[in-house]
Write a protein that holds these residues in place. Structure first.
Motif, PDB file in Angstrom:
ATOM      1  N   THR A 194       7.882  15.595 -23.125  1.00 37.81           N
ATOM      2  CA  THR A 194       6.891  16.497 -22.546  1.00 37.81           C
ATOM      3  C   THR A 194       7.573  17.551 -21.691  1.00 37.81           C
ATOM      4  N   THR A 195       8.571  17.112 -20.924  1.00 34.62           N
ATOM      5  CA  THR A 195       9.347  18.058 -20.115  1.00 34.62           C
ATOM      6  C   THR A 195      10.108  19.024 -21.010  1.00 34.62           C
ATOM      7  N   LYS A 252       8.448   9.592 -23.705  1.00 39.68           N
ATOM      8  CA  LYS A 252       7.388  10.596 -23.840  1.00 39.68           C
ATOM      9  C   LYS A 252       7.484  11.624 -22.715  1.00 39.68           C
ATOM     10  N   ASP A 253       7.757  11.171 -21.505  1.00 33.58           N
ATOM     11  CA  ASP A 253       7.874  12.106 -20.384  1.00 33.58           C
ATOM     12  C   ASP A 253       9.026  13.083 -20.600  1.00 33.58           C
ATOM     13  N   GLU A 254      10.131  12.582 -21.135  1.00 27.30           N
ATOM     14  CA  GLU A 254      11.277  13.461 -21.387  1.00 27.30           C
ATOM     15  C   GLU A 254      10.931  14.521 -22.435  1.00 27.30           C
ATOM     16  N   ASN A 286      -1.083  17.062 -24.743  1.00 29.67           N
ATOM     17  CA  ASN A 286      -0.594  15.685 -24.577  1.00 29.67           C
ATOM     18  C   ASN A 286      -0.522  15.006 -25.949  1.00 29.67           C
TER      19      ASN A 286
END
Length: 370
Positions: free
Chosen positions: A52-53, A48-50, A36
């Motif tokens: 991380t994916t 951030k989610d994009e 993370n």
């Protein structure tokens, strides 16, 4: 001497065990962090989610392809052009080209070469493989060159010596590059999960990385097939994320990369250039490099006991020489035998005459006697 070496080894082993303990702690913390990573908000096209994916939640194995401090250029099968050739191309080039900052074909920062299909060069100590900790060399090979003059003019490029980058001088339209990863100083292929960041794709330039597992790109770029992104005619700041493309490949020892332009200036004049570099842009997820595992000290080698010297053998008593044999007196020579006088054998006729004469003599003698 062995006791001293062993004492030194014991101290080195104690120090190593302390460093190893710290390394294990640092590595565990690094691995936790990489699940993370910190996200830097601001001028970015992705959340951030994009991101991380995009990383598939496996940032701990990702190696960002970005020039290390120890990077060095190996010219491969290339060599700098002559000063005369350099001067000719420079005189016909656009005033803002990199070549205009150079006085000679090779400087501390750049080197100008003539590029043909099959040309290659290598960056040694380019990156550190996150998965193995190995230093990695990256070999660049020009697999195909497309130009705007049907190869009527030679193809020149300026290679960056300190960053993984090339300035492709027109009339080159595009170059398809093959990148091979090797463990530094060897020809052993190095398996990696490379994160490839390309920035400053503008002014009708385009880029393509084929075979990526995931890809993201800025809003000023248009996505095409097989990892292709193209830009408009607009020119932007190199750090603008709107004109960046990022690719992630997994478990590879090779990648294919193309950089080119859709611009069509005067086909004969060498007035423009297209510079690209891999890396040298910030990724919004702050990926950290793993700690370096300490090297265990070597156990001192017990010296080999010298062989026991062989006792000298008692010299052999010399053999007494044999008494010389007294020579024999010479044999008295034998007196030579007198040669036998050879009697000549009378011929038959002579013998017959003599006999007849004797008979006549005897007859006369008898006659007189009577």
């Amino acid at each position: 001497m062995l006791n001293k070496d062993y004492a030194n080894y014991q101290q080195q082993k104690t120090d190593y065990e302390k460093k190893l303990k710290q390394y294990n702690s640092d590595y565990a913390a690094w691995k936790t962090y990489m699940q993370n990573p910190d996200f830097v908000s601001g001028q970015t096209d992705w959340t951030k989610d994009e991101l991380t994916t995009f990383l598939s939640g496996d940032g701990a194995n990702v190696t960002y392809i970005n020039s290390s401090k120890n990077i060095k250029l190996n010219m491969g099968n290339l060599k700098p052009v002559s000063q005369a050739e350099f001067n000719t191309v420079k005189a016909a080039s656009y005033s803002k080209n990199i070549i205009q900052t150079m006085a000679t074909p090779s400087t501390d920062k750049y080197v100008m070469v003539k590029l043909t299909k099959g040309s290659y060069f290598k960056y040694t100590n380019a990156v550190v493989n996150t998965k193995t900790g190995h230093n990695v060399d990256i070999k660049f090979t020009a697999n195909n060159i497309v130009d705007k003059t049907d190869n009527k003019l030679a193809h020149y490029v300026v290679i960056d010596k300190t960053d993984m980058g090339v300035d492709q001088l027109q009339p080159i339209k595009s170059v398809a590059w093959g990148l091979d990863f090797y463990k530094t100083g060897t020809n052993t292929a190095e398996n990696m999960d490379p994160l490839v960041g390309l920035g400053d794709i503008d002014g009708k330039q385009y880029a393509k990385v084929t075979g990526s597992d995931s890809m993201i790109y800025g809003k000023n770029l248009t996505k095409g097939a097989n990892g292709l992104v193209t830009s408009s005619d607009e020119t932007v700041d190199p750090d603008n994320t709107h004109n960046q493309a990022w690719y992630l490949l997994k478990n590879v020892t090779h990648m294919d990369y193309t950089y080119g332009t859709n611009d069509n200036p005067n086909s004969i004049t060498r007035w423009s250039d297209d510079y690209w570099t891999i890396g040298n842009i910030d990724f919004a997820m702050k990926l950290k490099t793993p700690p370096v595992k300490p090297t265990a000290p070597k156990v001192p080698t017990k010296p080999v006991e010298p062989k026991k010297p062989i006792a000298p053998q008692e010299p052999k008593k010399p053999t007494e020489p044999k008494k010389p044999v007294e020579p024999k007196a010479p044999t008295k020579p034998t007196a030579p035998t007198a040669p036998v006088k050879k009697v000549e054998k009378a011929s038959y006729t002579l013998t017959k005459l003599v006999v007849n004469e004797i008979k006549q003599f005897n007859a006369k003698f008898i006659e007189k006697t009577d």
